[in-house]
Design a protein around this motif. Structure first.
Motif: not given
Ligand SMILES: Cc1cc2nc3c(=O)[nH]c(=O)nc-3n(C[C@H](O)[C@H](O)[C@H](O)COP(=O)(O)O)c2cc1C
Length: 248
Positions: A28-29, A31, A83, A196, A199-200, A236
């Protein structure tokens, strides 16, 4: 891990798909991370696994900037717009795609070919075809020329349609680098750690902090560490697969 994987001495292992599913489904992403550092041995292994990602012509157009030093991490977290993932992670990794390393890496493919004899087709590819394919020339002039020639030749038969510009080279390098990023995230998960992708961030500041060269493109900054209890913000979910999968 060996530098090369010889299929003759490494027969295919038996793989339990359920173990793979666990890795993919539990990623998962994250935070928020705990303070626990990621051991160097784990990080090294994950980065090696990242570099085993498929990549265009084995030109490996990527760089990884591993930031563990607290003061630099703090600067980077600020550049990642403060973040929580960036602020709490014990390690941040700048994942960078390179558009100008193809030439030196073509030469490395010739120099470091793992078998005793370099196949003529490989020799030809890295010494003649790759320069034709990836060199866009001064101000991209070769690219424009190649595009024109390709348009004419392509009327009668299939031809490569790029990369024909510096911009297309960026996409070219980003594809392979993003695959390495995904390997890295899954490897961390397989080791019990989390990540996580971000790209932010303020690209100018991130480039400066990491010292990214001119041809480098920061694809993402990856926060990595041990997930905190409150590290997952939501369930998710994905949209219906029928809307995305087209079977012909
Ligand atoms: C290219 C890319 C950029 C992302 N940028 C951010 C970000 O800047 N901050 C953040 O909290 N999550 C970021 N994410 C995570 C996405 O929000 C997350 O993958 C999506 O919501 C799906 O959730 P999961 O990864 O838990 O399945 C990014 C994901 C990708 C692939």
């Amino acid at each position: 891990m060996p530098k090369t994987t010889d299929p003759k001495s490494h027969p295919l292992p038996t793989i339990d798909v359920e173990e793979f599913r666990k890795v993919v489904r539990s990623r998962r992403s994250i935070r928020r991370f705990t303070d626990e550092p990621v051991p160097d041995s784990v990080l090294d292994d994950c980065l090696e696994l990242a570099m085993l990602a498929p990549n265009s012509s084995n030109l490996q157009p990527w760089s990884f900037y591993v930031v563990k030093t607290p003061a630099i991490r703090q600067q980077l977290a600020t550049a990642c717009l403060g973040q929580n993932a960036a602020k709490t992670a014990p390690v941040l990794i700048g994942i960078v795609a390179r558009t100008a390393t193809w030439r030196q890496n073509s030469q490395r493919n010739l120099d470091e070919w793992p078998d005793e004899k370099l196949p003529p087709i490989v020799e030809k590819y890295y010494s003649k075809i790759a320069p034709l394919h990836y060199n866009q020339g001064p101000l991209g002039v070769f690219g424009v020329l190649k595009k024109g020639l390709g348009l004419i030749a392509g009327i009668k038969k299939p031809v490569p349609r790029g990369p024909y510009s510096v911009c297309e080279m960026k996409v070219w390098a980003a594809k392979s680098t993003a695959l390495a990023a995904q390997n890295l995230m899954l490897a961390l998960r397989a080791h019990g750690y989390d990540s996580c992708p971000m790209e932010g961030f303020d690209d100018h500041r991130v480039r400066k902090i990491l010292g990214v060269p001119g041809d480098g493109q920061v694809i993402m900054v990856l926060a990595a560490g041990r997930r905190a209890d409150n590290g997952v913000y939501n369930q998710q979910y994905r949209f219906d697969k029928e809307d995305f999968i087209h079977t012909l």
